[in-house]
Design an enzyme around this catalytic site. Structure first.
Site, PDB file in Angstrom:
ATOM      1  N   LYS A  13      35.523  27.645  62.350  1.00  0.00           N
ATOM      2  CA  LYS A  13      34.436  27.016  61.549  1.00  0.00           C
ATOM      3  C   LYS A  13      34.959  26.524  60.812  1.00  0.00           C
ATOM      4  CE  LYS A  13      29.995  27.981  59.169  1.00  0.00           C
ATOM      5  NZ  LYS A  13      29.867  28.913  58.910  1.00  0.00           N
ATOM      6  N   SER A  57      24.724  34.207  58.100  1.00  0.00           N
ATOM      7  CA  SER A  57      25.817  32.747  59.195  1.00  0.00           C
ATOM      8  C   SER A  57      26.548  32.994  60.669  1.00  0.00           C
ATOM      9  CB  SER A  57      26.441  31.646  58.625  1.00  0.00           C
ATOM     10  OG  SER A  57      25.111  30.549  58.171  1.00  0.00           O
ATOM     11  N   SER A  96      24.500  29.396  60.386  1.00  0.00           N
ATOM     12  CA  SER A  96      25.462  27.672  60.119  1.00  0.00           C
ATOM     13  C   SER A  96      26.632  28.306  61.153  1.00  0.00           C
ATOM     14  CB  SER A  96      25.835  28.147  58.842  1.00  0.00           C
ATOM     15  OG  SER A  96      26.745  28.935  58.451  1.00  0.00           O
TER      16      SER A  96
END
Ligand SMILES: [Zn+2]
Lengths: 484, 557
Positions: free
Chosen positions: B141, B240, B216
């Site tokens: 990420k 997330s 996210s």
């Protein structure tokens, strides 16, 4: 005309002399090239996290104990938030509602030249925080650069109670803080380098008025005498305004001390209270002190200045001597050791405050830099007291010992400096001098008795300074009288 | 009970989810619009013609998610395949699927990835010991720092920013032989639940490209789901990792707070943030978690709690036993199956509960009375911390700076231009909540709620080994569907935020399908454990996954 009363409180920032910064492993070296001692943590890079240097806690506990505070056995760090280019993270890691130490006091003695007197000032709190970087403004003022070397350097903020009443008291308070942190070895306390920074709040009110006057903050004083003068200037500025009926012109503001013009000038006016939006620092665990940790620190504290001063006072030293000796821990240690080796207290103090201090001042050295040992100072004092050498020779030896080291005994032997105490030997020299100076002898006998000093000097010269002056004068006088 | 290899059609007819639906009075009846496993029949037959996985793909008839990491290891050690081939296959697959999915903000230079793969091949040739992630292509990420690739946190304010050092988690997975093949898309600094709040692009859900992958960590979840990488790192502040795992039909692990170092993770809400793992199987997730866990002297909130060998504990699970979870006490959180939760999701979770019962577990309903307080408390605490954490993005030292005549404008313009609207909103909310006069009413009260939530979990986990709930109230929704309704989007975090407030570990794994898209949409089951109980969650999850037949959580692309 009113009588006025001044209320002074001081916030002192002490830069801790830890090997590395508060929350990263960068060193801090005063005067380094800009941005050479920085890392992702102290420059606030994305993803970087603070890790507390445990020395900071140790030093804070030392200072807290030395200031007679209660320690918070569990305290925490908080974020103080504001934007400024020298503040990399947009917040300063500090302590807000639970400082590591609270409610203490500091004792000090005012200098004798200002009338002396003992004072005790309250300490509100001591907390740990990190320093910010520095802005370097370009010559043209068209841009500024940021140096983050100092960012993240550990500080202790020491907040006093509003107990001081004059520039002198405030300056002496700061000097005592400096003495204390140097005794504790937690900071070099150097004001010029910014290792000790004082922000002073001054307010004046007519005696009898219960409400405090408007508080004015003064910054930018880089010596104790500057503090003394700045505060006294500020007091008289405020009193003048009161007297002129313009007390409303005393506003809450920060004023800078200008050393050149010897006055304070407005730096910024405070518009309302800044909201720093403090909240607990989630990146750091609480600071929990173990009893054992505190006890170990307590038992390893050195004798602190106040206790030392009281001890010296009891030894019979004058307050001037006491203040001088206790001012610097190394000097005090030197003195204590000399006394321990048998030196006379007053004489040891005199030697240290006199010739030794003068030498150190001239050469810009500390007492630990010289080769003279307390043992030899004690020996020197004893040799003079015991009559082995004269005071004059003692002085000569002293400088030799300071510069080159060695022992008193060795030097006396090496240079054949033993005092002549044999009356016959001295008598011979007296006779020689008298016979070589018939004209002066004539004058002496004619009533010019002042010439005794001349003869004494000649005899001393004849003895290469080694004749015992008491014996010399005694024998000389006898000879002068007897042959008249 | 479940025999390992079965014809999918037979399997489907056996699908226990509907057959064994526990008849509880307040249950919603299974909504006929929802397909559960029967839907996967369609997707299955549809899929195995289209899916071209780079892995040695199993015949669909025996499909059950096996460990891709172990498969790679086996083919490397048996010299059937070279690491360079595997890496090239994944990079090809990535390039091929990326135009549809857009899960990556940055893809590694091919030469760089190949060099790392060659290193692995050389080690194999020289019979050197291989790390547990040797030759495994991994996506990271983009709010997790990588020294050799840009790390933007999904924000324009950090466009092109290259960190000085790797995050500890990245350093560790590289030390284990993992090959970082790219940086995945996210909602800016982790603030969002759809990946639509990225400053750069919107990622699509591999099950239906008109839908969001969740957020996210949507990029990381989609990348695993689409076979663009084997496993990936995400971060979980309020769900997330877990919610996108649910939306994309992959396994997502949110470890205990402090289990994985946060050093190098761009802070959103420091007291809630954890780095988590995605994989297509529990085993892969366990191997990745084992690689990145453990104390780190660069993060003082990282735990010194011992790290068990998660993977070997899974390998020892006896899957042939008829009741492998015999005696396991499973609490189903009743507050998570009420109003506002899609009926199909509820049915899937109920079905999962029945599956647990069949495996020998004792399933009871538990109540967490403070559950509904968690969401507002979470948004206050997370916004407050983020308002502080994002102060460093000021354009002074790094990132985009807008030239200005004076300092205040420099700050204002750089931040106004650099941050997106969601980030600005949360900074404003947090700044407000921390302001003098409001602190007690908001931040302090939220902290009190947090304590209540922690207590509630402690009690419930005292009576149960694990707690279960949906990972999200719905399956993946359409791109754009909730962009104008932030409150609806925030409400979607209800299932996950409490776990962050309590700092507990939770594992999400796909357990069923609801209707949607061309092939149905996956539904994730959340399993919550006590602090540092990751090993237990993974073991239970592994058994659950290996015995759950008939659902193939591989999208057709
Ligand atoms: Zn540093």
């Amino acid at each position: 005309m009113h009588e006025y009363e001044t209320i002074i409180g001081i916030e002192t920032h002490v830069q801790l002399s830890t090997l590395t910064k508060a929350f990263c492993s960068c060193p801090y070296i005063y005067g380094s090239q800009p941005n050479t001692t920085i890392c992702p943590v102290c420059m606030g890079s994305p993803g970087a996290l603070p890790v507390l240097n445990s020395k900071v806690i140790e030093f804070a506990v030392k200072v807290g104990l030395a200031l007679n505070c209660s320690l918070s056995m569990s305290s925490k760090f908080d974020r103080k938030q504001y934007f400024y280019p020298d503040l990399p993270k947009g917040y300063q890691i500090s302590q807000f509602d639970i400082p590591i130490a609270t409610g203490g006091f500091i004792d000090l003695d005012l200098p004798t030249e200002f009338g002396g007197g003992h004072r005790r000032f309250g300490i509100t709190r001591v907390h740990m925080e990190e320093d910010a970087g520095k802005l370097l403004h370009s010559g043209t003022g068209s841009y500024s650069q940021v140096d983050l070397n100092r960012a993240g350097v550990p500080l202790l903020e020491i907040v006093s109670e509003p107990d001081m009443r004059s520039g002198l008291e405030a300056a002496e308070y700061a000097a005592e803080i400096q003495r204390l942190v140097r005794y504790l070895g937690v900071s070099n306390g150097n004001m010029q380098e910014g290792s000790l920074r004082c922000d002073v709040n001054v307010s004046v009110r007519p005696v009898g008025q219960s409400a405090f006057g408007t508080k004015v903050e003064i910054k930018n004083m880089n010596s104790f005498s500057a503090m003394h003068r700045a505060i006294d200037f500020e007091i008289s500025r405020q009193v003048d305004l009161y007297n002129k009926g313009q007390a409303d012109q005393i506003i809450q503001e920060t004023r800078l001390w200008e050393d050149g013009s010897q006055r304070t000038v407005t730096m910024r006016k405070k518009e309302g209270l800044a909201d720093y939006r403090y909240f607990p620092e989630p990146d750091l665990p609480n600071v929990v002190l173990a009893n054992e940790f505190v006890d170990n620190i307590r038992s390893s504290l050195p004798e602190l200045p106040e206790i030392k001063r009281r001890r010296y006072e009891k030894m019979g030293l004058s307050m001037q001597d006491v203040l001088f000796l206790a001012d610097d821990m190394q000097v005090a240690d030197f003195f204590d050791e000399a006394v321990e080796k048998g030196a006379d207290v007053k004489l040891a103090s005199n030697w240290i405050m006199g010739d030794i201090a003068a030498y150190l001042k001239n050469e810009k050295l500390s007492i630990n830099d010289i080769k003279l040992t307390p043992q030899e100072l004690a020996e020197l004092i004893a040799s003079i007291k015991g009559g082995t050498i004269s005071g004059k020779i003692g002085k000569e030896i002293l400088f030799e010992l300071i510069a080159k080291g060695g022992t008193v005994k060795g030097l006396i032997k090496e240079k054949d400096l033993v005092q002549i105490v044999d009356p016959l030997e001295i008598e011979k020299m007296v006779e020689k001098v008298l016979s070589e100076n018939p004209k002066q002898l004539q004058q002496y006998r004619g009533g010019k008795t002042k010439l005794q000093g001349y003869f004494a000097g000649q005899v001393m010269k004849e003895s290469k300074g080694k004749a015992n002056p008491v014996l010399l004068n005694k024998i000389l006088l006898e000879k002068l009288k007897s042959s008249s | 009970m479940p025999s390992p290899v079965q014809n999918p059609r037979i399997l489907l007819s056996q699908c226990r989810f509907q057959l064994h639906f526990p008849p509880k009075p307040h249950n919603l009846q299974p909504n006929p619009r929802h397909f559960h496993c029967s839907k996967s029949k369609l997707s299955l037959s549809h899929q195995h013609q289209l899916v071209s996985e780079p892995q040695t793909s199993q015949s669909p008839s025996s499909w059950s998610p096996s460990s891709q990491i172990l498969t790679i290891r086996e083919s490397l050690l048996s010299r059937q395949k070279k690491a360079v081939e595997i890496t090239r296959d994944y990079l090809n697959r990535l390039r091929q699927t990326e135009p549809q999915i857009r899960s990556f903000l940055h893809v590694s230079e091919e030469e760089a990835a190949m060099r790392e793969a060659e290193d692995i091949d050389r080690k194999i040739e020289q019979n050197e010991e291989l790390g547990p992630l040797a030759g495994v292509p991994i996506a990271v990420k983009d709010n997790i720092c990588t020294a050799d690739m840009p790390s933007t946190g999904g924000s324009r304010i950090l466009e092109g920013y290259r960190p000085a050092v790797d995050a500890t988690a990245v350093r560790r997975l590289r030390e284990c032989g993992g090959i970082v093949i790219g940086k995945t898309n996210l909602d800016e600094f982790g603030m969002g639940s759809t990946t639509e709040a990225s400053g750069f692009q919107v990622t699509a859900n591999p099950w239906d490209v008109s839908r969001v992958p969740g957020g996210s960590s949507g990029g990381s979840a989609a990348a695993v789901s689409a076979g663009q990488c084997v496993v990936s790192l995400g971060s979980d502040t309020g769900g997330s990792v877990r919610q996108p795992a649910s939306f994309c039909g992959v396994v997502g692990m949110k470890p205990t707070y402090g289990r994985v170092s946060r050093f190098g993770l761009m802070a959103y809400a420091s007291s809630l943030d954890v780095i988590g793992c995605f994989g297509s199987s529990v085993m892969d997730t366990a191997i990745l978690l084992g690689a990145i866990s453990g104390h780190d002297r660069l993060d003082s909130t990282s735990s010194k709690h011992e790290v068990p060998n998660y993977a070997s504990e899974l390998a020892s699970a006896d899957l042939l036993e008829s009741k492998p979870l015999s005696g396991l006490k499973v609490g189903i959180i009743c507050e998570t199956l009420g109003d506002g939760v899609d009926a199909g999701v509820i049915s899937s979770i109920r079905a999962a509960a029945s599956h647990f019962e069949e495996l020998g577990s004792i399933v009871t309903e538990v109540s967490l009375p403070s559950f509904s307080l968690g969401l507002p408390a979470y948004y206050i605490l997370a916004s407050s911390e983020s308002s502080s954490n994002l102060s460093r993005y000021d354009g002074i030292r790094y990132g985009n700076q807008v030239a200005a005549d004076e300092l205040n404008s420099l700050y204002k313009d750089s931040r106004a231009k650099g941050f997106g609207p969601e980030v600005k909103m949360r900074i404003l909310m947090g700044t407000y909540a921390l302001s003098a006069g409001y602190y007690d009413a908001y931040y302090k009260r939220a902290q009190q709620v947090r304590t209540l939530v922690q207590k509630g979990f402690k009690e419930a986990l005292g009576e149960n080994d694990i707690l279960i709930s949906p990972a999200a109230p719905s399956a993946a929704y359409k791109i754009g569907e909730k962009t104008n309704d932030p409150l609806a989007m925030y409400a979607g975090d209800i299932m996950t935020v409490n776990v962050n407030l309590a700092g507990l570990p939770a594992l999400v794994l796909p357990c069923g399908f609801v209707e949607g898209g061309s092939a149905g949409l996956p539904v994730g089951l959340q399993m919550i454990g006590g602090a540092f109980d990751e090993a237990k969650l993974l073991k239970v999850g592994h058994i659950f996954e290996r015995t759950l037949h008939g659902c193939r959580f591989v999208p057709s692309l």
